[in-house]
Design an enzyme around this catalytic site. Structure first.
Site, PDB file in Angstrom:
ATOM      1  N   SER A 105     -24.132 -15.381  45.487  1.00 29.47           N
ATOM      2  CA  SER A 105     -24.864 -15.516  44.242  1.00 29.47           C
ATOM      3  C   SER A 105     -23.929 -15.425  43.026  1.00 29.47           C
ATOM      4  O   SER A 105     -23.084 -16.277  42.834  1.00 29.47           O
ATOM      5  CB  SER A 105     -25.989 -14.476  44.170  1.00 29.47           C
ATOM      6  OG  SER A 105     -27.075 -14.982  43.442  1.00 29.47           O
ATOM      7  N   LYS A 157     -43.977 -10.185  24.454  1.00 30.82           N
ATOM      8  CA  LYS A 157     -43.100  -9.042  24.219  1.00 30.82           C
ATOM      9  C   LYS A 157     -43.128  -8.033  25.356  1.00 30.82           C
ATOM     10  O   LYS A 157     -42.119  -7.370  25.646  1.00 30.82           O
ATOM     11  CB  LYS A 157     -43.472  -8.349  22.902  1.00 30.82           C
ATOM     12  CG  LYS A 157     -42.497  -7.280  22.457  1.00 30.82           C
ATOM     13  CD  LYS A 157     -41.104  -7.871  22.259  1.00 30.82           C
ATOM     14  CE  LYS A 157     -40.104  -6.795  21.840  1.00 30.82           C
ATOM     15  NZ  LYS A 157     -38.726  -7.330  21.788  1.00 30.82           N
TER      16      LYS A 157
END
Length: 280
Positions: A105, A157
């Site tokens: 990765s 948010k």
């Protein structure tokens, strides 16, 4: 007793010679090949980037070997190290990557910046992809009589807050974020692996892992071999006559490793919206 004394003196001489040899190898004189270890979960890139930059500026360093041993880490950290290695190469010094047991990765991402990449036949690598996870604790908290209220400036948010379920709109928003970062990963590979077919890359870049042998067959690494093979290749690419090899010192002790996030402490806790190139 005399032979014991002679053995002891010989031991002292060998120890002193070994110490002096190690000390001389670290002196910035002559021509040298540096070996830098990158290991553990990649969260804090600053110490590694600082070392790479220092090696770039060191005129005695003619090439860099990166010993990569990591399951990946945050997107930002992986990209910063990748860019640091590119900057090193811009100084006309080669970078050779040696993959260890696991280089997956985000570690695979930064390895792509190498001029030549080695993997062991059984190295676990690949895991090309991006992940972001959400843990929903809402029902558990309600059973405990705990309720939370968010006062926010925008609808996204508190995305990924563990006290609420993800809405369909939030899922689409996160998927778009993931897709953009995934494209960055693919482009980083194709930038330096010119022989890799973009369509084939998309076919295999689904998070699966490869052995070193598989990676070589897919043209994701150049050769099969270990650290010493990488060092010899770096010597060859450096075009230096008889370069000395030295290992960049790592911080010692638990506390310093903890402070540099080498143990991945606090992973994913203080930054719930962080994206990861991480083998899972």
């Amino acid at each position: 007793m005399k032979w014991i004394r002679r053995v002891f003196i010989l031991f002292i001489i060998l120890f002193v010679l070994g110490f002096l040899g190690s000390l001389l190898a670290r002196l910035p004189v002559g021509e040298r090949v540096a070996v830098l270890k990158i290991e553990g979960v990649l969260v804090n890139s600053e110490p590694i980037v600082r070392k790479v930059e220092s090696l770039k500026e060191d005129k005695s360093v003619r090439a860099l070997v990166v010993r990569a041993e990591s399951p990946g880490g945050s997107v930002g950290a992986s990209q910063e190290i990748y860019r640091a290695l590119e900057r090193f190469k811009e100084s006309k010094k080669p970078v050779v990557v040696s993959m260890g047991n696991v280089c997956a990765s985000g570690c695979f991402y930064l390895a792509m910046a190498g001029d030549y990449i080695y993997a062991n036949p059984g190295t676990i690598t690949g895991s090309i992809g991006v992940i972001i996870q959400h843990t929903n604790l809402k029902e558990l908290l309600e059973k405990l009589g705990i309720k939370t209220t968010s006062i926010k400036t925008g609808k996204f948010k508190d995305t990924l807050s563990p006290t609420k379920e993800l809405t369909e709109e939030e899922k689409r928003y996160l998927q778009e974020l993931i897709d953009k970062t995934y494209e960055q990963f693919l482009n980083a590979i194709l930038k330096h692996r010119k022989e890799v077919d973009p369509n084939k890359l998309r076919e295999i870049a689904d998070g699966r892992v490869f052995t070193g042998e598989d990676a070589q067959r897919l043209k994701l690494v150049d050769g099969l071999g270990g650290l010493q093979d990488a060092i010899e290749k770096a010597k060859e690419l450096s075009k230096a006559e008889k370069p000395r090899v030295f290992y960049v010192e790592e911080p010692k002790g638990f506390l310093r490793r903890l402070l540099e996030n080498r143990l991945g402490a606090g992973f994913g806790v203080d930054a719930p919206l962080m994206l990861y190139y991480l083998m899972q």
